[in-house]
Design an enzyme around this catalytic site. Structure first.
Site: not given
Ligand code: UD1
Length: 357
Positions: A197
């Protein structure tokens, strides 16, 4: 001592649970603030259920955004919570955007102490958003609770005052050790467990394609189970790479207990996660890390983890090599102490002994 305990994203929740338990053990009042950075049930609610964490007192429901907007939204909404609750201590965990945002708010409030759990870890790679979050949160914190002596040295090297730094051990292991013993042993065919991820792997088409191509070759020899993060699902679709998934068992993200069961019984784990590198080390499961660097250097020294990067041949060769010759792991004495499942209790005892009011 009135505490606000902050969590926002999946890697926070298994660390929040033992800290909340320790606060109860010491008779402390606390409120849980969920920023809503992760909001899908299988990225959030299932962890609260599995780990018996009570409903958050606040859910800021910030959702998905660019880094800047997500961080700004959390800052705005968490400031309102602090104004209402007037906490003595704010505890933030790890390196996600929620950690940084709430640290910024708490550090500017008079009379509020900021405690950072998992302080001092560094990949020394500022292209990672998590590295920026770690550095800024540490600079702002009053209490720096470190999981490793390397983290402690990183903080000292950055000029941080020794009085603020405490070596307490790894809170994620408090949860792992408590829960891993309850899991059944493996049945069925051997498999590799895969999780990807990191932005550097998912948002870069070449890297993502390399990883998927390597998985195709590996899957000809051994089954691959891939609980896929929503970010990874979205990027595979938008880059048109879905055809590479034909031979792979792609499933929804797993809840905590199912995931550690899968991890404990895997022949090898392929990952770009930080926490999983530590968890596999403690469980004695071989791990191949698909990154160029790691903030968890001791996992390489203990011998279960290999830092492999994302070149196709390297991923394939290292995986087959580990399958043929699984590393023997026995945790060194120093790390056994730091991974003993007591980190959260140490943290809360330190805060209670400080008489913060
Ligand atoms: C975040 C953390 C990372 C951690 C990871 C675990 C930061 C900078 N990064 O990354 O350190 O290892 O979480 O998962 O905070 N999304 C969904 N549903 C959800 C959550 C996310 O669909 O419940 C999708 C969305 O499209 C979003 C993307 O995932 O834009 C990224 O989510 P985000 O929280 O920005 O960062 P992660 O890649 O999950």
């Amino acid at each position: 001592m009135k505490t606000l305990l902050v969590a926002g994203a999946r890697p926070n929740f298994m660390k929040l649970a033992p800290i909340a338990d320790a606060l109860v053990c010491y008779g402390q009042e606390y409120k849980i603030v969920h920023t809503g950075q992760h909001y899908d049930d299988n990225m959030s609610k299932v962890f609260f259920d599995d780990l018996n964490i009570r409903e958050p007192d606040y859910n800021l429901e910030v959702g998905s955004e660019t880094h800047a907007r997500q961080t700004a939204k959390i800052i705005h909404k968490f400031a309102d919570v602090c104004e209402r609750e007037e906490p003595d201590v704010v505890i933030v965990i790890g390196d996600v955007n929620s950690t940084l945002a709430c640290a910024v708010v708490a550090s500017k409030l008079e009379g509020v102490k900021l405690a950072h759990v998992e302080a001092g870890e560094r990949s020394f790679d500022k292209t990672m958003p998590e590295e920026i979050n770690r550095i800024v949160t540490d600079v702002l914190s009053d209490y720096l609770f470190c999981a490793t002596d390397k983290a402690m040295n990183n903080l000292i090297n950055e000029g941080c005052h020794k009085n603020k730094i405490y070596l307490v051990g790894n809170v994620a292991m408090d949860s792992l050790i408590y829960n891993a013993t309850k899991l059944p042993l493996r049945d069925g065919e051997p498999y590799i467990l895969c999780t990807i991820h990191r932005q550097s792997n998912t948002d870069d088409k070449k890297n993502l394609k390399n990883i998927l191509k390597a998985l195709i070759t590996i899957s000809e020899k051994i089954k691959i189970i891939f609980p896929m993060h929503p970010r990874t699902v979205a990027r595979i679709k938008s880059f048109g790479l879905t055809k590479y998934l034909d031979q792979i068992d792609v499933i929804q993200p797993l809840n905590y207990l199912k995931f550690i069961y899968r991890m404990k019984n895997a022949s090898v784990v392929l990952t770009d996660s930080g926490g999983i590198q530590v968890e596999t080390t403690v469980l004695g499961v071989p791990c191949i890390t698909l990154r160029e660097n790691t903030e968890w250097g001791f996992t390489l020294i203990e011998g279960t983890n290999r830092l492999v990067g994302v070149a196709i041949d390297k991923i394939i060769n290292e995986t087959f090599d580990v399958l043929a010759k699984p590393p023997k792991s026995s945790l060194s004495r120093a790390n056994r102490i730091l991974l003993d499942g007591m980190a959260s209790k140490r943290i809360v005892k330190i805060l209670v002994d400080e008489n913060i009011k």
